[in-house]
Design a protein around this motif. Sequence first.
Motif, mmCIF file in Angstrom:
data_model
loop_
_atom_site.group_PDB
_atom_site.id
_atom_site.type_symbol
_atom_site.label_atom_id
_atom_site.label_comp_id
_atom_site.label_asym_id
_atom_site.label_seq_id
_atom_site.Cartn_x
_atom_site.Cartn_y
_atom_site.Cartn_z
ATOM 1 N N GLN A 180 0.829 -1.211 0.000
ATOM 2 C CA GLN A 180 0.000 0.000 0.000
ATOM 3 C C GLN A 180 0.858 1.253 0.000
ATOM 4 O OE1 GLN A 180 -3.359 -0.168 -0.446
ATOM 5 N NE2 GLN A 180 -3.028 1.980 -0.876
ATOM 6 N N LEU B 236 2.353 1.641 -3.465
ATOM 7 C CA LEU B 236 1.332 2.099 -4.407
ATOM 8 C C LEU B 236 1.046 3.584 -4.211
ATOM 9 C CD1 LEU B 236 -1.174 -0.908 -4.288
ATOM 10 C CD2 LEU B 236 0.326 -0.270 -6.191
ATOM 11 N N GLY C 17 3.454 5.665 -5.897
ATOM 12 C CA GLY C 17 3.483 5.572 -7.349
ATOM 13 C C GLY C 17 4.286 4.416 -7.898
ATOM 14 N N TYR D 86 4.322 0.675 -8.933
ATOM 15 C CA TYR D 86 3.341 -0.368 -9.243
ATOM 16 C C TYR D 86 3.988 -1.681 -9.667
ATOM 17 C CZ TYR D 86 0.403 3.736 -9.276
ATOM 18 O OH TYR D 86 -0.227 4.899 -8.918
ATOM 19 N N LYS D 87 5.161 -1.584 -10.252
ATOM 20 C CA LYS D 87 5.890 -2.758 -10.716
ATOM 21 C C LYS D 87 7.371 -2.537 -10.464
ATOM 22 C CE LYS D 87 3.356 -4.700 -14.586
ATOM 23 N NZ LYS D 87 3.443 -5.000 -16.014
ATOM 24 N N GLN E 105 4.915 -7.677 -10.516
ATOM 25 C CA GLN E 105 3.902 -7.015 -9.711
ATOM 26 C C GLN E 105 4.337 -7.025 -8.247
ATOM 27 O OE1 GLN E 105 1.088 -5.566 -10.785
ATOM 28 N NE2 GLN E 105 1.534 -6.086 -12.902
#
Length: 52
Positions: free
Chosen positions: A18, A21, A24, A26-27, A32
């Motif tokens: 969290q 994320l 910013g 994401y990968k 992932q």
Amino acid sequence: MANFLREAVEKKKQMYIQKLLNAGVYKVSDRQLYDLTLSELETIYKARVERR
């Protein structure tokens, strides 16, 4: 006891996911965040978020 430890690790993973994320991220290297281990998440968080 094993379930308690597993739940604690999963909770900590979700916390780092969290936070990443929200920052910013994401990968990482086409992986992932949900596929990473707790150790990997901690390392990425410290390298990318805490150093800002």
